[in-house]
Write a protein that holds these residues in place. Structure first.
Motif: not given
Lengths: 182, 182
Positions: A98-121
């Motif tokens: 519930g924060a007020l914020f402004e989006m900025q650049g991509l920092i991480t792209v991580m594959s987590v094959p054990r759980v079938g996910q790709v995380h992007l922060f």
């Protein structure tokens, strides 16, 4: 919230599926319907989140849900149909902190094959110190790098993303870090 | 190969589903089973591929499948469970071009909300000029930037990735480009 039970019945007609390699040149077993020939694919899912920052502090959320109830995390969740990764990351930040914020650049792209996910922060610049966390969060709080409860971080993706954020911040230059959590 | 038909029946028990917002704090309509309470989520899917390069040329594949039969594309396809984005991109390159190559850095991360996809492309250094394309490819061929049939490129994600690749190559510095295709 996103545990996927095995596919036992056809999504189209309800018939019990069989697991076999389809005849279309595919190389993997899929749940195939013997009645209507529907092929059911299961693929990794994108998870999107942010590193909300305020001066030299970052915002962490104490989880009010399983798994890892009571552990600290960054705002993140499964990307939904109809949104971009950035919109999804912003939505999760809004829902969980519930924060007020402004989006900025991509920092991480991580594959987590054990759980079938790709995380992007993404980085997100906080515009206020007032937070209004949703029902999935017990508490939302700012931490400096030294204050972060590293042993109480819910997920390795979160820990690795925080490390990359503080490293880049020290260097004075942010970039995209692509790597795997295996 | 990956058209998703609407969910009409429960994957767990085969009962006809109803579309409603689940009672667990969710905010979106999902296919919910009135018999066993299974909630069916549908989320965007990761698509992974490469820009295979040889000197000042890149490898394109002429599609032998719909959609866009006969148009030129980069090797790419849906990421599978159990693999990383980089492994998936390498697998697709092997399947579609049958090339010998070495994987390099991530170059593009593109959301395509209209079709519920996130595309990730890596650079791949070709180690030979001999290609052995699979059944999804009519022909695999090397093109310099000037030779690329820009009007005959199958997808905007491919066109945008090729533009970023050649721009970075001219600059002598490759980076990750994150943007949306809307």
């Amino acid at each position: 919230m996103m545990f996927r039970s095995p596919i036992k019945h056809c999504r189209n007609c309800g018939t019990t599926v069989v697991y076999r390699i389809p005849d279309d040149g595919d190389t993997r077993e899929r749940a195939v319907c013997p009645a209507c020939d529907t092929i059911h694919y299961e693929n990794p899912l994108p998870v999107v989140g942010t590193v909300p920052h305020w001066g030299d502090q970052v915002l962490l959320c104490k989880r009010n849900i399983e798994p890892r109830w009571g552990k600290w995390t960054l705002p993140a969740g499964f990307m939904e149909l109809g949104e971009t990764t950035e919109q999804g990351a912003a939505r999760e930040t809004d829902e969980e902190a519930g924060a007020l914020f402004e989006m900025q650049g991509l920092i991480t792209v991580m594959s987590v094959p054990r759980v079938g996910q790709v995380h992007l922060f993404y980085r997100a610049k906080l515009l206020s110190e007032a937070f209004n966390p949703g029902h999935e969060t017990i508490e939302a709080r700012l931490f400096t790098e030294d204050e972060i409860p590293w042993e109480e971080i819910a997920f390795r993706t979160v820990k690795e993303t925080l490390h990359r954020y503080f490293e880049d911040r020290r260097k004075g230059r942010f970039e995209v870090h692509a790597f795997d959590i295996v």
